[in-house]
Design a protein around this motif. Structure first.
Motif, PDB file in Angstrom:
ATOM      1  N   GLU A   9     -12.050  13.289 -20.862  1.00  0.00           N
ATOM      2  CA  GLU A   9     -11.457  14.419 -21.569  1.00  0.00           C
ATOM      3  C   GLU A   9     -10.795  15.384 -20.585  1.00  0.00           C
ATOM      4  N   THR A  10     -11.448  15.617 -19.452  1.00  0.00           N
ATOM      5  CA  THR A  10     -10.867  16.478 -18.422  1.00  0.00           C
ATOM      6  C   THR A  10      -9.565  15.885 -17.902  1.00  0.00           C
ATOM      7  N   MET A  11      -9.555  14.560 -17.668  1.00  0.00           N
ATOM      8  CA  MET A  11      -8.341  13.895 -17.201  1.00  0.00           C
ATOM      9  C   MET A  11      -7.220  13.984 -18.245  1.00  0.00           C
ATOM     10  N   ALA A  12      -7.581  13.816 -19.519  1.00  0.00           N
ATOM     11  CA  ALA A  12      -6.571  13.842 -20.583  1.00  0.00           C
ATOM     12  C   ALA A  12      -5.909  15.207 -20.699  1.00  0.00           C
ATOM     13  N   GLN A  13      -6.624  16.267 -20.290  1.00  0.00           N
ATOM     14  CA  GLN A  13      -6.065  17.618 -20.352  1.00  0.00           C
ATOM     15  C   GLN A  13      -5.427  18.051 -19.033  1.00  0.00           C
ATOM     16  N   SER A  14      -5.482  17.192 -18.026  1.00  0.00           N
ATOM     17  CA  SER A  14      -5.000  17.566 -16.697  1.00  0.00           C
ATOM     18  C   SER A  14      -3.480  17.543 -16.616  1.00  0.00           C
ATOM     19  N   ASP A  15      -2.951  18.320 -15.682  1.00  0.00           N
ATOM     20  CA  ASP A  15      -1.505  18.313 -15.440  1.00  0.00           C
ATOM     21  C   ASP A  15      -1.054  16.938 -14.963  1.00  0.00           C
ATOM     22  N   LEU A  16      -1.932  16.249 -14.217  1.00  0.00           N
ATOM     23  CA  LEU A  16      -1.598  14.924 -13.710  1.00  0.00           C
ATOM     24  C   LEU A  16      -1.294  13.973 -14.855  1.00  0.00           C
ATOM     25  N   TYR A  17      -2.211  13.876 -15.820  1.00  0.00           N
ATOM     26  CA  TYR A  17      -1.993  12.944 -16.934  1.00  0.00           C
ATOM     27  C   TYR A  17      -0.850  13.404 -17.830  1.00  0.00           C
ATOM     28  N   ARG A  18      -0.804  14.684 -18.121  1.00  0.00           N
ATOM     29  CA  ARG A  18       0.255  15.177 -19.005  1.00  0.00           C
ATOM     30  C   ARG A  18       1.633  14.945 -18.399  1.00  0.00           C
ATOM     31  N   ALA A 174      -8.337  10.099  -9.204  1.00  0.00           N
ATOM     32  CA  ALA A 174      -8.627  11.485  -9.565  1.00  0.00           C
ATOM     33  C   ALA A 174      -9.951  11.587 -10.317  1.00  0.00           C
ATOM     34  N   SER A 175     -10.251  10.607 -11.173  1.00  0.00           N
ATOM     35  CA  SER A 175     -11.508  10.606 -11.924  1.00  0.00           C
ATOM     36  C   SER A 175     -12.703  10.441 -10.999  1.00  0.00           C
ATOM     37  N   ASN A 176     -12.564   9.599  -9.980  1.00  0.00           N
ATOM     38  CA  ASN A 176     -13.640   9.417  -9.005  1.00  0.00           C
ATOM     39  C   ASN A 176     -13.908  10.707  -8.240  1.00  0.00           C
ATOM     40  N   GLN A 177     -12.856  11.412  -7.855  1.00  0.00           N
ATOM     41  CA  GLN A 177     -13.019  12.683  -7.154  1.00  0.00           C
ATOM     42  C   GLN A 177     -13.725  13.705  -8.052  1.00  0.00           C
ATOM     43  N   LEU A 178     -13.333  13.726  -9.332  1.00  0.00           N
ATOM     44  CA  LEU A 178     -13.965  14.649 -10.279  1.00  0.00           C
ATOM     45  C   LEU A 178     -15.431  14.308 -10.470  1.00  0.00           C
ATOM     46  N   ALA A 179     -15.752  13.006 -10.555  1.00  0.00           N
ATOM     47  CA  ALA A 179     -17.146  12.588 -10.729  1.00  0.00           C
ATOM     48  C   ALA A 179     -18.001  13.003  -9.531  1.00  0.00           C
ATOM     49  N   ILE A 180     -17.437  12.874  -8.324  1.00  0.00           N
ATOM     50  CA  ILE A 180     -18.160  13.272  -7.119  1.00  0.00           C
ATOM     51  C   ILE A 180     -18.420  14.774  -7.122  1.00  0.00           C
ATOM     52  N   ARG A 181     -17.404  15.560  -7.496  1.00  0.00           N
ATOM     53  CA  ARG A 181     -17.580  17.014  -7.546  1.00  0.00           C
ATOM     54  C   ARG A 181     -18.644  17.402  -8.570  1.00  0.00           C
ATOM     55  N   GLN A 182     -18.616  16.728  -9.724  1.00  0.00           N
ATOM     56  CA  GLN A 182     -19.604  17.053 -10.757  1.00  0.00           C
ATOM     57  C   GLN A 182     -21.007  16.662 -10.322  1.00  0.00           C
ATOM     58  N   ALA A 183     -21.122  15.519  -9.633  1.00  0.00           N
ATOM     59  CA  ALA A 183     -22.440  15.059  -9.182  1.00  0.00           C
ATOM     60  C   ALA A 183     -23.031  16.004  -8.144  1.00  0.00           C
ATOM     61  N   ASN A 184     -22.165  16.609  -7.339  1.00  0.00           N
ATOM     62  CA  ASN A 184     -22.639  17.492  -6.274  1.00  0.00           C
ATOM     63  C   ASN A 184     -22.717  18.955  -6.694  1.00  0.00           C
ATOM     64  N   ALA A 185     -22.251  19.212  -7.908  1.00  0.00           N
ATOM     65  CA  ALA A 185     -22.248  20.605  -8.368  1.00  0.00           C
ATOM     66  C   ALA A 185     -23.670  21.088  -8.634  1.00  0.00           C
ATOM     67  N   GLU A 186     -23.935  22.327  -8.284  1.00  0.00           N
ATOM     68  CA  GLU A 186     -25.249  22.923  -8.515  1.00  0.00           C
ATOM     69  C   GLU A 186     -25.381  23.303  -9.986  1.00  0.00           C
ATOM     70  N   PRO A 187     -26.481  22.944 -10.657  1.00  0.00           N
ATOM     71  CA  PRO A 187     -26.675  23.325 -12.054  1.00  0.00           C
ATOM     72  C   PRO A 187     -26.630  24.843 -12.216  1.00  0.00           C
TER      73      PRO A 187
END
Length: 219
Positions: A9-18, A174-187
């Protein structure tokens, strides 16, 4: 919502995909959709480049089911590279996977294009299938819409599929980079707990005080 759905969903709303969707549509005249593998909605619904015949088919449950069957076939077979299949109306669709690691989180799909010159004889076969499926609607209206289908040579469509593959590759990165950022993000709860502790450093606070402040169990 599943984690992979959130990334898609994040990718679908991104400037990259659009940007891809806009450029692909302007260059080819074809619709482009980024969808989940198990989406139960016709892929190109409401897309400004949607084939007019396909738009009419999506409005009726019996023909819509045939469209979803093509979509499911693409999802099942498009695991490495673009896969193309044809629907009962002789129109071609293609899909290519978007991945996070080894997981397919979605597909880029395009098509609804005629790779053969439409003829009265070929529509007669389409009409017979419509009648057999019990699809309602004025056959003259459906015929006019069918003849308005985008037309490409196989070589042109192959080029469009190659563009699709390049786009999917970049979206996967881009999705892999986003997944890594989300995995490392502090709750957020941990961030609030740290802020609470910082504000009360001079006090004798207990774990229960912190848990209560951030609305969490002390465990």
């Amino acid at each position: 919502m599943h984690h992979q759905d959130n990334i898609l969903e994040t990718m679908a709303q991104s400037d990259l995909y659009r940007g891809y969707e806009r450029a692909f549509g302007e260059a080819t005249g074809l619709p482009l959709t980024l969808r989940t593998p198990d989406a139960w909605q016709v892929a190109q619904k409401d897309n400004r480049h949607q084939n007019p015949f396909c738009a009419l088919m999506a409005a009726h449950s019996r023909s819509c089911a045939a469209c979803l069957q093509v979509q499911q076939e693409l999802s099942s077979n498009a695991s490495e590279k673009p896969v193309t299949t044809s629907c009962f109306a002789g129109l071609s669709d293609s899909a290519v996977p978007v991945r996070v690691g080894d997981r397919v989180i979605g597909h880029l799909q395009t098509g609804q294009v005629a790779l053969k010159e439409p003829t009265k004889a070929s529509f007669a076969r389409v009409r017979a299938r419509l009648d057999a499926m019990g699809v309602p609607g004025d056959r003259a209206v459906l015929e006019r819409a069918w003849f308005q289908s985008p037309k490409m040579t196989r070589r042109q469509y192959q080029g469009a599929a190659e563009l699709l593959a390049h786009s999917a590759s970049q979206l996967s990165a881009a999705s892999n980079q986003l997944a890594i950022r989300q995995a490392n993000a502090e709750p957020p709860s941990i961030t609030r707990a740290k802020a609470y502790i910082a504000e009360h450093l001079s006090e004798d606070i207990a774990l229960g005080d912190v848990a209560k402040a951030v609305n969490m169990s002390r465990f």
